[in-house]
Every structure is written in C-alpha cells, then in structure tokens.
Motif scaffolding. Structure first.
Motif, PDB file in Angstrom:
ATOM      1  N   ILE A 293       0.901  -1.234   0.038  1.00 34.35           N
ATOM      2  CA  ILE A 293      -0.074  -0.064   0.090  1.00 34.35           C
ATOM      3  C   ILE A 293       0.778   1.318  -0.038  1.00 34.35           C
ATOM      4  CG2 ILE A 293      -1.911   1.346   1.219  1.00 34.35           C
ATOM      5  CD1 ILE A 293      -2.456  -1.629   2.307  1.00 34.35           C
ATOM      6  N   PRO A 294       0.806   2.315  -0.839  1.00 33.17           N
ATOM      7  CA  PRO A 294       1.595   3.465  -1.103  1.00 33.17           C
ATOM      8  C   PRO A 294       1.357   4.225   0.382  1.00 33.17           C
ATOM      9  CG  PRO A 294      -0.410   3.504  -2.657  1.00 33.17           C
ATOM     10  CD  PRO A 294      -0.369   2.201  -1.769  1.00 33.17           C
ATOM     11  N   SER A 295       2.371   4.947   0.638  1.00 35.02           N
ATOM     12  CA  SER A 295       2.338   5.499   2.031  1.00 35.02           C
ATOM     13  C   SER A 295       1.861   6.971   1.555  1.00 35.02           C
ATOM     14  CB  SER A 295       3.801   5.486   2.689  1.00 35.02           C
ATOM     15  OG  SER A 295       3.655   6.682   3.841  1.00 35.02           O
ATOM     16  N   LEU A 296       1.203   7.510   2.498  1.00 28.93           N
ATOM     17  CA  LEU A 296       0.848   9.235   2.242  1.00 28.93           C
ATOM     18  C   LEU A 296       1.419   9.979   3.161  1.00 28.93           C
ATOM     19  CD1 LEU A 296      -3.130   8.874   1.831  1.00 28.93           C
ATOM     20  CD2 LEU A 296      -1.376   9.649  -0.113  1.00 28.93           C
ATOM     21  N   ALA A 297       2.387   9.357   4.109  1.00 26.85           N
ATOM     22  CA  ALA A 297       3.052  10.105   5.131  1.00 26.85           C
ATOM     23  C   ALA A 297       3.727  11.462   4.599  1.00 26.85           C
ATOM     24  CB  ALA A 297       3.985   9.143   6.103  1.00 26.85           C
ATOM     25  N   GLY A 298       3.943  12.536   5.410  1.00 27.15           N
ATOM     26  CA  GLY A 298       4.433  13.809   4.894  1.00 27.15           C
ATOM     27  C   GLY A 298       3.754  14.542   3.810  1.00 27.15           C
ATOM     28  N   ARG A 299       2.884  13.928   3.155  1.00 25.09           N
ATOM     29  CA  ARG A 299       2.394  14.586   2.094  1.00 25.09           C
ATOM     30  C   ARG A 299       1.160  15.574   2.417  1.00 25.09           C
ATOM     31  NH1 ARG A 299       3.084  12.084  -2.675  1.00 25.09           N
ATOM     32  NH2 ARG A 299       3.989  10.257  -2.982  1.00 25.09           N
ATOM     33  N   PRO A 300       0.864  16.533   1.402  1.00 23.47           N
ATOM     34  CA  PRO A 300      -0.337  17.517   1.863  1.00 23.47           C
ATOM     35  C   PRO A 300      -1.514  16.807   1.471  1.00 23.47           C
ATOM     36  CG  PRO A 300       0.934  18.488   0.103  1.00 23.47           C
ATOM     37  CD  PRO A 300       1.692  17.099   0.700  1.00 23.47           C
ATOM     38  N   TRP A 301      -2.578  16.737   2.373  1.00 27.22           N
ATOM     39  CA  TRP A 301      -3.915  16.013   2.055  1.00 27.22           C
ATOM     40  C   TRP A 301      -4.779  17.131   1.932  1.00 27.22           C
ATOM     41  CZ3 TRP A 301      -4.687  11.699   0.442  1.00 27.22           C
ATOM     42  CH2 TRP A 301      -5.643  10.912   0.453  1.00 27.22           C
ATOM     43  N   THR A 302      -5.408  17.142   0.612  1.00 25.54           N
ATOM     44  CA  THR A 302      -6.381  18.265   0.503  1.00 25.54           C
ATOM     45  C   THR A 302      -7.843  17.998   1.131  1.00 25.54           C
ATOM     46  OG1 THR A 302      -5.403  18.458  -1.942  1.00 25.54           O
ATOM     47  CG2 THR A 302      -7.505  19.460  -1.618  1.00 25.54           C
ATOM     48  N   LEU A 303      -8.195  19.074   1.655  1.00 28.43           N
ATOM     49  CA  LEU A 303      -9.368  19.061   2.486  1.00 28.43           C
ATOM     50  C   LEU A 303     -10.511  19.876   1.833  1.00 28.43           C
ATOM     51  CD1 LEU A 303      -8.147  19.604   6.241  1.00 28.43           C
ATOM     52  CD2 LEU A 303      -8.719  17.173   4.861  1.00 28.43           C
ATOM     53  N   GLN A 304     -10.203  21.035   1.035  1.00 33.97           N
ATOM     54  CA  GLN A 304     -10.963  21.798   0.393  1.00 33.97           C
ATOM     55  C   GLN A 304     -11.621  21.117  -0.868  1.00 33.97           C
ATOM     56  OE1 GLN A 304      -9.752  25.589  -0.811  1.00 33.97           O
ATOM     57  NE2 GLN A 304     -11.465  26.493  -1.026  1.00 33.97           N
ATOM     58  N   GLY A 305     -12.796  21.012  -1.133  1.00 34.55           N
ATOM     59  CA  GLY A 305     -13.290  20.234  -2.230  1.00 34.55           C
ATOM     60  C   GLY A 305     -13.630  18.879  -1.969  1.00 34.55           C
ATOM     61  N   ASN A 306     -13.152  18.197  -0.862  1.00 37.33           N
ATOM     62  CA  ASN A 306     -13.555  16.999  -0.606  1.00 37.33           C
ATOM     63  C   ASN A 306     -14.902  16.709   0.213  1.00 37.33           C
ATOM     64  OD1 ASN A 306     -13.542  14.252   0.762  1.00 37.33           O
ATOM     65  ND2 ASN A 306     -11.155  14.205   0.968  1.00 37.33           N
ATOM     66  N   PRO A 307     -15.534  16.067  -0.671  1.00 36.29           N
ATOM     67  CA  PRO A 307     -17.032  16.236  -0.111  1.00 36.29           C
ATOM     68  C   PRO A 307     -17.231  15.378   1.253  1.00 36.29           C
ATOM     69  CG  PRO A 307     -16.886  14.640  -2.031  1.00 36.29           C
ATOM     70  CD  PRO A 307     -15.508  15.388  -1.907  1.00 36.29           C
ATOM     71  N   LEU A 308     -16.507  14.775   1.351  1.00 40.15           N
ATOM     72  CA  LEU A 308     -16.438  13.819   2.695  1.00 40.15           C
ATOM     73  C   LEU A 308     -16.177  14.671   3.905  1.00 40.15           C
ATOM     74  CD1 LEU A 308     -14.913  10.267   1.541  1.00 40.15           C
ATOM     75  CD2 LEU A 308     -17.134  11.068   1.761  1.00 40.15           C
ATOM     76  N   PHE A 309     -14.869  15.298   3.880  1.00 41.77           N
ATOM     77  CA  PHE A 309     -14.549  16.363   4.835  1.00 41.77           C
ATOM     78  C   PHE A 309     -15.764  17.511   5.079  1.00 41.77           C
ATOM     79  CE2 PHE A 309     -12.316  20.105   5.962  1.00 41.77           C
ATOM     80  CZ  PHE A 309     -11.739  19.648   7.349  1.00 41.77           C
ATOM     81  N   GLU A 310     -16.349  17.875   3.902  1.00 36.18           N
ATOM     82  CA  GLU A 310     -17.164  18.990   4.061  1.00 36.18           C
ATOM     83  C   GLU A 310     -18.423  18.530   4.688  1.00 36.18           C
ATOM     84  OE1 GLU A 310     -17.812  19.971  -0.051  1.00 36.18           O
ATOM     85  OE2 GLU A 310     -16.095  21.075  -0.107  1.00 36.18           O
ATOM     86  N   GLN A 311     -18.770  17.179   4.341  1.00 34.53           N
ATOM     87  CA  GLN A 311     -19.898  16.554   4.971  1.00 34.53           C
ATOM     88  C   GLN A 311     -19.836  16.126   6.479  1.00 34.53           C
ATOM     89  OE1 GLN A 311     -21.674  13.051   3.216  1.00 34.53           O
ATOM     90  NE2 GLN A 311     -22.996  12.611   4.791  1.00 34.53           N
ATOM     91  N   VAL A 312     -18.517  15.704   6.836  1.00 34.85           N
ATOM     92  CA  VAL A 312     -17.974  15.539   8.221  1.00 34.85           C
ATOM     93  C   VAL A 312     -18.022  17.087   9.006  1.00 34.85           C
ATOM     94  CG1 VAL A 312     -16.231  15.205   9.782  1.00 34.85           C
ATOM     95  CG2 VAL A 312     -16.962  13.730   7.788  1.00 34.85           C
ATOM     96  N   VAL A 313     -17.745  18.132   8.551  1.00 33.31           N
ATOM     97  CA  VAL A 313     -17.628  19.484   9.057  1.00 33.31           C
ATOM     98  C   VAL A 313     -19.145  19.910   9.199  1.00 33.31           C
ATOM     99  CG1 VAL A 313     -17.264  21.903   8.910  1.00 33.31           C
ATOM    100  CG2 VAL A 313     -15.294  20.028   8.371  1.00 33.31           C
ATOM    101  N   GLN A 314     -20.008  19.728   8.457  1.00 31.02           N
ATOM    102  CA  GLN A 314     -21.497  20.224   8.362  1.00 31.02           C
ATOM    103  C   GLN A 314     -22.167  19.343   9.363  1.00 31.02           C
ATOM    104  OE1 GLN A 314     -23.281  20.207   4.540  1.00 31.02           O
ATOM    105  NE2 GLN A 314     -25.063  21.186   5.337  1.00 31.02           N
ATOM    106  N   GLU A 315     -21.949  18.151   9.378  1.00 35.65           N
ATOM    107  CA  GLU A 315     -22.976  17.220  10.234  1.00 35.65           C
ATOM    108  C   GLU A 315     -22.310  16.789  11.513  1.00 35.65           C
ATOM    109  OE1 GLU A 315     -24.066  13.835   7.869  1.00 35.65           O
ATOM    110  OE2 GLU A 315     -25.003  15.121   6.454  1.00 35.65           O
ATOM    111  N   GLN A 316     -20.984  16.887  11.755  1.00 34.83           N
ATOM    112  CA  GLN A 316     -20.307  16.357  12.775  1.00 34.83           C
ATOM    113  C   GLN A 316     -20.286  15.028  13.266  1.00 34.83           C
ATOM    114  OE1 GLN A 316     -20.582  19.386  16.119  1.00 34.83           O
ATOM    115  NE2 GLN A 316     -19.175  20.996  14.849  1.00 34.83           N
ATOM    116  N   GLU A 317     -20.454  14.304  12.260  1.00 35.83           N
ATOM    117  CA  GLU A 317     -20.833  12.864  12.372  1.00 35.83           C
ATOM    118  C   GLU A 317     -19.903  12.108  11.482  1.00 35.83           C
ATOM    119  OE1 GLU A 317     -22.767  11.330  14.519  1.00 35.83           O
ATOM    120  OE2 GLU A 317     -23.910  13.103  15.347  1.00 35.83           O
ATOM    121  N   PRO A 318     -19.647  10.671  11.694  1.00 38.10           N
ATOM    122  CA  PRO A 318     -18.899  10.158  10.970  1.00 38.10           C
ATOM    123  C   PRO A 318     -19.324   9.983   9.591  1.00 38.10           C
ATOM    124  CG  PRO A 318     -19.225   9.007  12.901  1.00 38.10           C
ATOM    125  CD  PRO A 318     -20.067  10.168  12.968  1.00 38.10           C
TER     126      PRO A 318
END
Length: 663
Positions: A293-318
């Motif tokens: 499995i490729p590693s993501l450590a140390g990489r910048p992880w885009t949050l803006q435009g990610n619908p999952l992140f936006e839904q979590v922020v809005q609903e504050q639920e998993p």
C-alpha cells in the motif's frame, strides 16, 4: 371477579404423581412449537388450549394459530389484553383475562386428540431484576418456569378439564361448545398407547439448540468486540498518561487503531473546519495486504473540495463510503481538478471512513481509515462505536496537550514577570537611589556651606540638575510604557514624510548630547520614498530612542547610518545601524524585553533604564509593524529595523486632488 388460583397447583394436587421440572423460556418455546407442529402435521381434530400470559407473547404466535384453526374447530387462546386482544369467536376462541389473574403468571399448552395427547403446564418463577451490558443477551431468554411437560393422557385430560372450566367461567356463552368436550373427557379412557410422533419434537429441539448456540456465539463476539474496544481505549488512555506530547499520542492511536481494525491505512491528523490542506504526519500501513500500500506520510492532504470532509464538518458525524468507485459524491469535478474518486483509485482506497475529533462542537482533527482490499469493506456497528470512542479520547488528549502548552506559556510569562519584578527592584534601587543620594549631598552642601565658592556651588547645582533629569527620564519611561501597554494612547495618525521625523529626532539628539561627542550620523533617505501613515510625535520618539541606543554603545569615532526602503506595497522599512559594540546572537530578541540591560542592572558602564527598546516595540506593534535587531556578534555593530505603514494609493490620489483644488 379475578381468579388467582394457579392451574399448575390444581393439577399437582389432583395428580400428585406428576413431578414438576425447571424450564427456561427457550425450552418452553421449543416444546410449544413441537406440540403445535404435531397438530399441523396430523389429520386429527384435537382440542388445543393455549395460555400466553400477555397479549404481546400471543401476537408472536398468532399466525400459527390461524393455521391450527384450519385443522380443528376446538382452539382456545387465553391472554391478558394489552392493546386490542378481547373475547372473540372469529377464527378461534380468544379469552381475555385480567392482568392480575393467576393465569398471567403461567404458560399452558394442551393438545388432546384421539390418537395422541400432550400438555405443557408451567408457572413462571419470580427472579431478581436482570441487567446486562451486552445487548445480544436479551433478558427474556433468562426467564424460568416450573412445570410439567408430559404425554400422560390422564394428566393431559385433567389439564384440559381445569382450563376448560376456567374458559367457561370467563366466557359462559361458550358453554354449548365446551360442555360436550368436558363430557367426552370424563367418559373416555384415561390410559392407553399414546401414538405421538417424536420427529417434530426432536427437530424442533435441535433447531432451538442450534439457535441457542448461535446466540451464544454472537454474545461471545460482542464480548470480544467490547474487550477489544476497551483494550484500545485503555492503550490510548495510557499513552495520554505517559506523555502530553500530542504527536506521540496521535502516533500510538494510529498504530493501535489500524492494527485492531485491520485497515489498509489509518491516518490521524490535526485540522480545523476552515483548513484547506492538512499535513499527514501519523500513518499506519497494513503490512499483510496482498499488494504493498503506498504511503501518504508527509504529504499534503487536500481538504477543500473533498465532499467527505465537507459533510463531516457540516454534520459533525462520521461519514463512511463503502465503495468509493460507485459513489456519485466522489466523482464531482471542481475547477478542473482531479476528482476525489480518481484520487481514491490512485491511493487504493476502496472503502473510506472519516471520523471527526471534536471538542465542544469544534473540529480538532480527523481519523481516516482506508480499506484497500478489492472487495468493499462491511463496517460493523461495533467498529464504528470503537472508532468514535477513540476519537473522543484523542480529542481529550489534544485538549490536555494544548492546556499543558498554555500552562508552559503561562509559566514562562510568570518567570518573565518575576524577572521583571527583580529588575524593577534593581532598577529602582540603583536608578532612583543613586541620583537621590547625589541630589541630597549637593543640597546639603549648598545649605551647610554658605562660604562655598561660586564655581563649586555651580558644580553642585549642575550635578543635582543632571541627576534630577535622570530621575525624570526614568519616571517618564515608566509612565510611557504603562500607557502603551494599557492602550491608553490616542494616536494622531496622519501622512508624513519620513525625512521630517528623522530631522526632528536628530535635532533632539544633538540637544540632549551637546556636551558629549557623538558618532558620525549619516542619513541615506531617498527623495522618492512614499509618505508614512503614522503618529509623527511617536515616530520621532522611536527614532530618538534608537539613535540614543546607538550612540550609547558606539564610540565617538564610529558611525551611525539611517536608511529606508520600500517593503512591498504597503510598508516602509527603516534601518538604524551602527559600528558599535554589537549584540550576541542569543540576545537579539531579549534586548526588547523590559528592563533588559546588557551588563546587568547594577553593573554597567552606560546609563539608561532598559525600557527604551521595549517602548519602541510597543509603538511599532500598535501600528501593525514589526521591529527586530540584527548583528554579526560582539564588536561587529548592530542594525535595528522596523516597519511602518505607508499612505495607501487611494489616499495619495485624494491628497493630490485636494492640492490641485487648493492651487
């Protein structure tokens, strides 16, 4: 009238040879279903009497008694009503008794045919309140009954007789239907071969045994899940107790959570709701996957435009996506960028879970689990509950770590205040007591020596005046710094040319140091410099103190230079440099502290209160600027830089228009 007598007690009294046994509810259900299956499988028209205690127990079996009623017209069902159960004669006879009746404590089933007979007459035993933390182990399964299950025809006939009399009491209108049955029971032989087929009983008991084993296994799995959850929560809690370092806590949480859940990748990172990018510092990779499995450590992880992140922020639920390639939310293209679905494919994310780390409805971080197997991952409820519990622990850990950091900052501030107090005592003791002593000696000499020569008298007066001015300057600096720190200054900001403020500061310097030689001062200011938007009086104060400081630590043969340059579109950088004593690298920031003295408060060769640079920083900071020092080290000179705002372009144009109008 309510009948409180027990049918079981009456049966045991009439048939003392019968011996009651203990049954669990599951056994009672198995035996009842086997007896009912015997009726459904045969071609006889038996008498069937069933007492269900409560209507809710009857509702679970109502469909079976509709089928039984198709086999025989002698079906009687008794229950205490809870909703719509009542005395009726529709498909079969229903008999409603009071919830306080003795039948509400008993469970009966009697089947009496020509070729076979069986009965189950039981009374529920009262048990203490049963409580359990495992939802799969339902309390209903622990109910116990004492009673008789038998094929003995005499016992069955007596049970039928007792119940039929009870039915006749509750519903006297059924006498024409019940009496012939009672007469037949009383006249027919009470012994003989009972041709009961054991197959339904064996099959039903095996089924219930298997069902019991399944429930037991399910309960064990629930206990194992609970133990795993508690172990993981305890490990995180232990990590919190061992260290208040948030990085160590997040690292341990990512490793433990990823291993326990068998995820391909587990990420835990700190973020806020308004963040656009997060840096992935803590990652767990599953080493037992079929493909690396490729590693993501140390990489910048885009949050803006990610619908999952936006839904979590809005609903504050998993938020959980079972199949990333089939979910439409991830395939939306924004501003021509790569879709989240394509990103998930690149990083082998087949199932994606995001759980927020919250504290008082504020987002502190995120827990992400990436399941990388080709088949979508079925997320279990227990897994989600465990992850949410861990996220809660992580939130507590982050808040504790932040509180500890704030506590350290407060401790440092307290230490700084303590140093300030000590310096204040030292400064007060030295800077006030010394000039006061000089003034006192001079005045006493003038008062006690009337014959003192005029020259000596003038020396005494000059010494007293000099030390009086020294005290005035010290008190003035105290008051100035106090006003600046408390925000009591009323700024008179206006557009000014820098050279004008520099000239005023130089004039003030020469007036104060007219008796002593000063270094050469060189002014290098371009005529093209923009106007500065400041309070002129306070800018002169800053320049004066910086020039005073430079003269204090620079030999008379040295040089002081004043320069300025434009910094960007909205600021001007001013530099006062000298060829003097210089500053060590570890003191470039400390020189701006209150009461700082390079040689100490009581052991120094230069005068001053140690408040000048602190006052400069307060003034410049109030204008939104910065001030800092640079030096090559000891005896390498020093440079003090500060920035001030310049007049905005719109205001320049407005000023130019006003000048033209005035002209």
């Amino acid at each position: 009238m309510i009948i409180s007598d027990s049918v079981l007690d009456a049966l045991l009294k009439a048939r003392p040879q019968a011996r009651p046994q203990m049954y669990f509810k599951s056994s009672m259900t198995a035996l009842s279903h086997a007896m009912e299956d015997q009726v459904l499988a045969g071609d006889d028209h038996p008498l069937v009497i069933a007492s269900f205690q409560r209507e809710r127990f009857y509702r679970q079996e109502a469909h079976r008694y509709l089928r039984i009623a198709e086999r025989t017209d002698q079906v009687y069902v008794l229950a205490a009503p809870e909703t719509d159960f009542a005395n009726q004669s529709e498909h079969y006879e229903t008999i409603a008794f009071k919830p306080t009746d003795g039948l509400s404590k008993e469970w009966h089933l009697v089947v009496l045919g020509k070729q076979y007979a069986s009965c189950l007459i039981c009374k529920e035993r009262e048990l203490p309140d049963l409580r359990t933390d495992t939802p799969e182990l339902h309390v209903d399964q622990a109910r116990r009954f004492e009673g008789i299950w038998t094929f003995d025809r005499s016992v069955v006939c007596k049970s039928a007789e007792l119940l039929l009399h009870r039915i006749a009491y509750y519903r006297p209108e059924l006498a024409a239907k019940i009496n012939p049955v009672l007469e037949r029971i009383e006249t027919e032989p009470q012994s003989g071969i009972n041709q009961v087929d054991p197959a339904p009983f064996a099959e039903r008991l095996v089924t219930y045994l298997q069902a019991g084993q399944y429930k037991l296994a399910k309960a064990y799995r629930a206990i194992a899940e609970k133990e795993r959850k508690e172990r993981l929560v305890n490990s995180i809690t232990a990590a919190v107790r061992r260290s208040l370092d948030p990085n160590e806590i997040l690292k341990i949480a990512a490793q433990e959570l990823g291993q326990v859940l068998g995820a391909g990748r587990c990420l835990i990172y700190r973020c806020k709701a308004a963040d656009t990018i997060a840096t992935l510092e803590h990652e767990f990779l599953n080493a037992v996957c079929a493909a690396p499995i490729p590693s993501l450590a140390g990489r910048p992880w885009t949050l803006q435009g990610n619908p999952l992140f936006e839904q979590v922020v809005q609903e504050q639920e998993p938020v959980y996506i079972q199949d990333t390639q089939a979910d439409d939310r991830l395939s939306v293209i924004k501003d021509g960028e790569l879709t989240i679905q394509a990103l998930a494919q690149d990083w082998r994310i087949h199932s994606w879970l995001m759980v927020p780390v919250l504290h008082q409805n504020q987002l502190l971080g995120m827990v992400e689990l990436h399941f990388c197997d080709p088949t979508p991952h079925e997320l279990d409820r227990h897994e989600l509950e465990m992850i949410e519990a861990i996220a809660t622990q992580i939130g507590v850990a982050l808040i504790q770590a932040e509180a500890f950091e704030n506590l350290e900052d407060l401790n440092q501030q307290l230490e700084a205040l303590d140093r300030t107090r000590s310096n204040l005592i030292a400064i007060t003791g030295h800077e006030l007591r010394t000039p006061l002593s000089t003034i006192q000696v001079c005045l006493e000499s003038l008062a006690s020596e009337p014959d003192m020569s005029p020259d000596l008298r003038q020396v005494m007066l000059n010494s007293a005046l000099t030390d009086g001015e020294r005290m005035r300057k010290l008190i003035q600096d105290f008051l100035t710094l106090s006003r600046l720190e408390s925000g009591r200054i009323e700024w008179k900001v206006e557009p000014l040319p820098l050279w004008e403020c520099v000239d005023l500061a130089l004039s003030s310097l020469q007036a104060r140091r007219s008796a002593n030689p000063i270094p050469q001062i060189i002014t290098q200011l371009s005529t093209e410099l923009p106007l500065v938007q400041v309070d002129g009086e306070w800018l002169v104060e800053v320049l004066s103190k910086l020039l005073d400081n430079a003269c204090k630590f620079t030999d008379a043969k040295g040089r002081i230079t004043i320069q300025a340059q434009r910094l960007g579109t909205d600021k001007l950088e001013v530099t006062v440099s000298d060829t003097g004593r210089g500053i060590e690298a570890n003191r470039l920031e400390t020189v701006f502290d209150r009461f700082y003295q390079e040689e100490g408060a009581l052991r120094r060769t230069t005068g001053g209160t140690g408040l000048g640079l602190a006052i400069c920083r307060q003034i410049i900071t109030n204008w939104g600027g910065q001030i800092w020092a640079e030096s090559g080290g000891k005896d390498c000179g020093s440079q003090f830089h500060f920035t001030v705002p310049i007049v905005p372009l719109e205001e320049k144009q407005s000023m130019s228009t006003r000048r033209k109008r005035n002209t």
